[in-house]
Scaffold this motif. Structure first.
Motif, mmCIF file in Angstrom:
data_model
loop_
_atom_site.group_PDB
_atom_site.id
_atom_site.type_symbol
_atom_site.label_atom_id
_atom_site.label_comp_id
_atom_site.label_asym_id
_atom_site.label_seq_id
_atom_site.Cartn_x
_atom_site.Cartn_y
_atom_site.Cartn_z
ATOM 1 N N GLU A 182 -5.484 -27.781 -39.497
ATOM 2 C CA GLU A 182 -5.733 -27.813 -38.021
ATOM 3 C C GLU A 182 -7.030 -28.170 -37.511
ATOM 4 N N TRP A 183 -7.939 -28.385 -38.494
ATOM 5 C CA TRP A 183 -9.342 -28.800 -38.155
ATOM 6 C C TRP A 183 -9.667 -30.075 -37.395
ATOM 7 N N SER A 184 -10.473 -29.900 -36.296
ATOM 8 C CA SER A 184 -10.932 -31.142 -35.645
ATOM 9 C C SER A 184 -11.724 -32.076 -36.184
ATOM 10 N N VAL A 185 -11.527 -33.421 -36.366
ATOM 11 C CA VAL A 185 -12.293 -34.536 -37.092
ATOM 12 C C VAL A 185 -12.945 -35.308 -36.269
ATOM 13 N N SER A 186 -13.327 -34.733 -34.984
ATOM 14 C CA SER A 186 -14.089 -35.633 -34.124
ATOM 15 C C SER A 186 -15.445 -35.651 -34.514
ATOM 16 N N PRO A 187 -16.324 -36.942 -34.070
ATOM 17 C CA PRO A 187 -17.553 -37.062 -34.397
ATOM 18 C C PRO A 187 -18.410 -36.296 -33.839
ATOM 19 N N LEU A 188 -19.708 -35.830 -34.622
ATOM 20 C CA LEU A 188 -20.424 -34.970 -34.378
ATOM 21 C C LEU A 188 -21.501 -35.450 -33.283
ATOM 22 N N VAL A 189 -20.786 -35.150 -32.065
ATOM 23 C CA VAL A 189 -21.711 -35.423 -30.710
ATOM 24 C C VAL A 189 -21.764 -34.201 -30.048
ATOM 25 N N PHE A 190 -23.159 -33.974 -29.363
ATOM 26 C CA PHE A 190 -23.502 -32.892 -28.535
ATOM 27 C C PHE A 190 -22.361 -32.902 -27.252
ATOM 28 N N SER A 191 -21.900 -31.753 -26.993
ATOM 29 C CA SER A 191 -20.726 -31.878 -25.835
ATOM 30 C C SER A 191 -21.017 -30.601 -24.973
ATOM 31 N N ALA A 192 -21.681 -30.764 -24.132
ATOM 32 C CA ALA A 192 -22.143 -29.960 -23.095
ATOM 33 C C ALA A 192 -21.155 -28.970 -22.342
ATOM 34 N N SER A 193 -19.652 -29.592 -22.486
ATOM 35 C CA SER A 193 -18.601 -28.962 -21.940
ATOM 36 C C SER A 193 -17.923 -27.871 -23.204
ATOM 37 N N LEU A 194 -18.412 -27.936 -24.354
ATOM 38 C CA LEU A 194 -17.914 -27.220 -25.384
ATOM 39 C C LEU A 194 -17.913 -25.584 -24.798
ATOM 40 N N GLY A 195 -18.819 -25.143 -24.280
ATOM 41 C CA GLY A 195 -18.705 -23.501 -23.719
ATOM 42 C C GLY A 195 -17.517 -23.510 -22.921
ATOM 43 N N ASN A 196 -17.298 -24.368 -22.000
ATOM 44 C CA ASN A 196 -16.276 -24.290 -20.927
ATOM 45 C C ASN A 196 -15.218 -24.343 -21.638
ATOM 46 N N TYR A 227 -13.566 -9.518 -21.844
ATOM 47 C CA TYR A 227 -13.690 -10.885 -21.562
ATOM 48 C C TYR A 227 -13.427 -11.319 -19.855
ATOM 49 N N PRO A 228 -12.479 -10.849 -19.441
ATOM 50 C CA PRO A 228 -12.383 -10.733 -17.798
ATOM 51 C C PRO A 228 -13.770 -10.523 -17.223
ATOM 52 N N ALA A 229 -14.376 -9.454 -17.515
ATOM 53 C CA ALA A 229 -15.484 -9.062 -16.954
ATOM 54 C C ALA A 229 -16.529 -10.009 -17.044
ATOM 55 N N ARG A 230 -16.618 -10.745 -18.175
ATOM 56 C CA ARG A 230 -17.740 -11.722 -18.212
ATOM 57 C C ARG A 230 -17.433 -13.245 -17.962
ATOM 58 N N GLY A 231 -16.250 -13.248 -17.134
ATOM 59 C CA GLY A 231 -15.606 -14.555 -16.940
ATOM 60 C C GLY A 231 -15.220 -15.514 -17.860
ATOM 61 N N PHE A 232 -14.841 -14.597 -19.105
ATOM 62 C CA PHE A 232 -14.338 -15.355 -20.201
ATOM 63 C C PHE A 232 -15.301 -16.169 -20.858
ATOM 64 N N ALA A 233 -16.541 -15.927 -20.794
ATOM 65 C CA ALA A 233 -17.535 -16.730 -21.362
ATOM 66 C C ALA A 233 -17.437 -15.891 -23.109
ATOM 67 N N PRO A 234 -17.811 -16.949 -23.971
ATOM 68 C CA PRO A 234 -18.146 -16.380 -25.207
ATOM 69 C C PRO A 234 -19.153 -15.402 -25.637
ATOM 70 N N ALA A 235 -19.104 -14.778 -26.356
ATOM 71 C CA ALA A 235 -20.054 -13.564 -26.568
ATOM 72 C C ALA A 235 -20.843 -14.075 -27.862
ATOM 73 N N TRP A 236 -20.292 -14.772 -28.939
ATOM 74 C CA TRP A 236 -20.957 -15.157 -30.144
ATOM 75 C C TRP A 236 -21.530 -16.623 -30.376
ATOM 76 N N VAL A 237 -20.783 -17.365 -29.618
ATOM 77 C CA VAL A 237 -20.963 -18.837 -30.015
ATOM 78 C C VAL A 237 -21.538 -19.770 -28.783
ATOM 79 N N SER A 238 -21.964 -20.762 -29.185
ATOM 80 C CA SER A 238 -22.439 -21.454 -27.858
ATOM 81 C C SER A 238 -22.234 -23.016 -28.279
#
Length: 555
Positions: free
Chosen positions: A17-31, A67-78
């Motif tokens: 199930e791994w994504s095979v999209s090209p490696l480009v910086f995505s500012a929306s990845l966190g969202n 997670y709801p207390a932090r707006g579902f923001a990830p804690a370990w990845v960016s």
């Protein structure tokens, strides 16, 4: 989800199930990860199990608030991948085995598989899919929460076993993690979870030593048969080989390998003392049983007692009284130094002494013994109904339920109609040498109605196994303990002696309450480094083993 097969299967499913999209910086990845986390937690069933591939992961209940207390923001990845904090957490999870915990309980195998694939992505010009990034983040958080809970409250498998202690610990795993991440003190938070008491650290060291013994093949088994000092027997060679592995004083010459000589007797006596046996230097049946316990069983025993340590409060009082049920012993500790110790008698196998903590607040000299309902029903009432005169002869009296001081005349009672449920009052025995509570009792109010007390059956302290009470704890030197507790209140030895000779109870409150710990330790390490083991008389080790196995099968 445990074992190599599960990990390989999971990795295979991830690769599919791994994504095979090209490696480009995505500012929306966190969202995107935030959206995935929100949807993921909203779809987790009430069972709290997260489907991953063909398996399911049991999630910590606090995830739903973290997670709801932090707006579902990830804690370990960016956007750039995993944060350095991940390595800090993984180091702690990997080291959990040094405390007798299982790293697999914190999803370590699955997390490593995901991290390995994440590391491969840049090299293959691929971007890690938010779908799996969200699951990686959630598993890391869940691993921390379970790790923290296991240290703060004890493992879920033992919830019924630790209920007796009712340890109050205000730390909330989710809030602890949130605080550690915001203050950038994850390393400190993880270190603080591990009990800092020297006794816990010593037991961890012994766990490591016994595991190394197991790696080297353990120890030989010694065949049955009694061998006494200065006797020759071919089995002595095996005995020496066995003792050489665990006894620090085991230094043998090779001159007479079949002789149970003085150095071997010294090592054997050391072994007997460490295991609570009769220290006689004779290789007898009970000693043989303990010698031939497999190293793997000793390792498990140490692991279970490390678990019991984690049920205790993180901070310990500088001054406390501790009873170890399995060792039949009492110790008074001040600033980590034992200032008083004595043998005790504990509950029998049918009326076991519970594990709990309390605060000793008062003593009562020349106490009445109020007969417990069970003893009244099963022991005393049949005797009284046959012969009511037995009451006066044995210094018993019946006082009204109303609390009136005047005792009820047993001759006026129609004993044929009396049952345990309609007994006419409270049955109690007067103070005196006949009283099973002896001359003084030490009270630390608790829901079990357990306390320390003197005894009229002092000969029982000569026994090595002292399972004779109905749950309360009889102590060998009650006057010494009373003097110790009251000395700071100006009591002299003479005043203590006078108090116990009274014919009516005298209650004395302690100006400074004494913390009391009633424990059940079958493995511990003395300050001098001596590893001790005791028989599991109450089968509580076995109960914990069964509970852990059942929990693993269900999770």
């Amino acid at each position: 989800m445990r074992g190599p097969a599960a990990v390989l299967l999971f990795s295979f499913l991830v690769c599919l199930e791994w994504s095979v999209s090209p490696l480009v910086f995505s500012a929306s990845l966190g969202n995107q990860i935030e959206v995935e986390l929100r949807q993921l937690l909203e779809t987790v069933p009430s069972s709290g199990r997260l489907p991953l591939g063909r398996d399911q992961v049991r999630l910590h209940p606090a995830l739903r608030e973290f997670y709801p207390a932090r707006g579902f923001a990830p804690a370990w990845v960016s956007d750039q991948g995993t944060l350095p904090l991940v390595d800090v957490l993984l180091d702690a999870l990997r080291d959990a085995s040094s405390e007798g915990l299982c790293p697999e309980d914190y999803h370590l195998d699955v997390i490593n598989s995901l991290l390995g694939l994440a590391a491969d992505s840049p090299r293959n010009n691929l971007l890690f899919d938010p779908y799996w990034m969200a699951r990686l983040d959630l598993l890391l958080t869940d691993g921390f929460l379970w790790y923290a809970s296991d240290h703060l409250q004890g493992r879920q498998a033992f919830v019924e076993h630790r209920q007796q202690s009712r340890r109050e610990n205000g730390a909330d795993p989710a809030k602890l993690l949130d605080h550690a991440l915001r203050r950038q003190r994850l390393q400190a938070a993880l270190s603080d979870l591990v009990p800092s008491h020297a006794g816990y650290r010593r037991l961890m060291q012994e766990l490591d030593r016994y595991r190394r013994i197991a790696v080297m093949g353990g120890w030989p088994s010694v065949p049955s048969g009694v061998i006494r000092p200065n006797e020759r027997d071919g089995r002595v060679r095996l005995l020496k080989a066995r003792l050489q592995i665990t006894e620090k004083v085991a230094v043998f010459s090779g001159d007479e390998p079949d002789l149970l000589d003085a150095p071997t007797v010294r090592a054997l006596r050391s072994f007997q003392k460490r295991h609570g046996l009769a220290v006689d230097g004779v290789l007898g049946p009970r000693t043989l049983v303990e010698l031939n316990v497999a190293v793997e069983e000793r390792i498990r025993q140490i692991e279970l007692n490390l678990e019991r340590w984690r049920w205790l409060p993180k901070t310990r009082e500088k001054r406390y009284l501790q009873v170890n049920i399995a060792d039949f012993s009492l110790k008074v500790v001040e600033n980590d130094q034992v200032v008083m110790s004595m043998p005790v008698i504990v509950g029998n196998e049918y009326r076991k002494t519970p594990v709990f903590s309390g605060q000793m607040t008062y003593l009562e000299f020349a106490p009445y013994w109020y007969v417990p309902p069970t003893i009244l029903r099963e022991d005393k009432l049949p005797i009284i109904k046959r012969n009511p005169g037995w009451l006066k002869k044995n210094h018993y009296e019946i006082v009204p339920w109303s609390g009136a001081r005047e005792a009820i005349d047993p001759e006026r009672i129609d004993w044929k109609k009396v049952k345990a449920g309609n007994f006419p009052g409270v049955l109690r025995q007067k103070p005196g040498p006949w009283n099973p509570l002896g001359q003084v009792k030490f009270m630390f109010p608790n829901r079990f109605s357990i306390y320390l007390h003197d005894t009229s059956e002092r000969h029982l302290f000569q026994r090595r196994v002292r399972l004779f009470s109905s749950g309360c704890i009889r102590i060998e030197r009650p006057l010494d303990l009373a003097q110790y507790l009251l000395e700071s209140q100006g009591w002299s030895c003479r005043e203590v002696f006078d108090a116990v000779e009274r014919d009516a109870p005298l209650r004395v409150s302690l100006n400074r309450p004494m913390p009391v710990q009633i424990l059940y330790w079958t493995a511990w390490v003395d300050p001098d480094g001596t590893m001790n083991f005791r028989r599991d008389f109450y089968l509580r080790d076995l109960d914990m083993e069964v509970a852990l196995e059942a929990w693993r099968e269900g999770n």
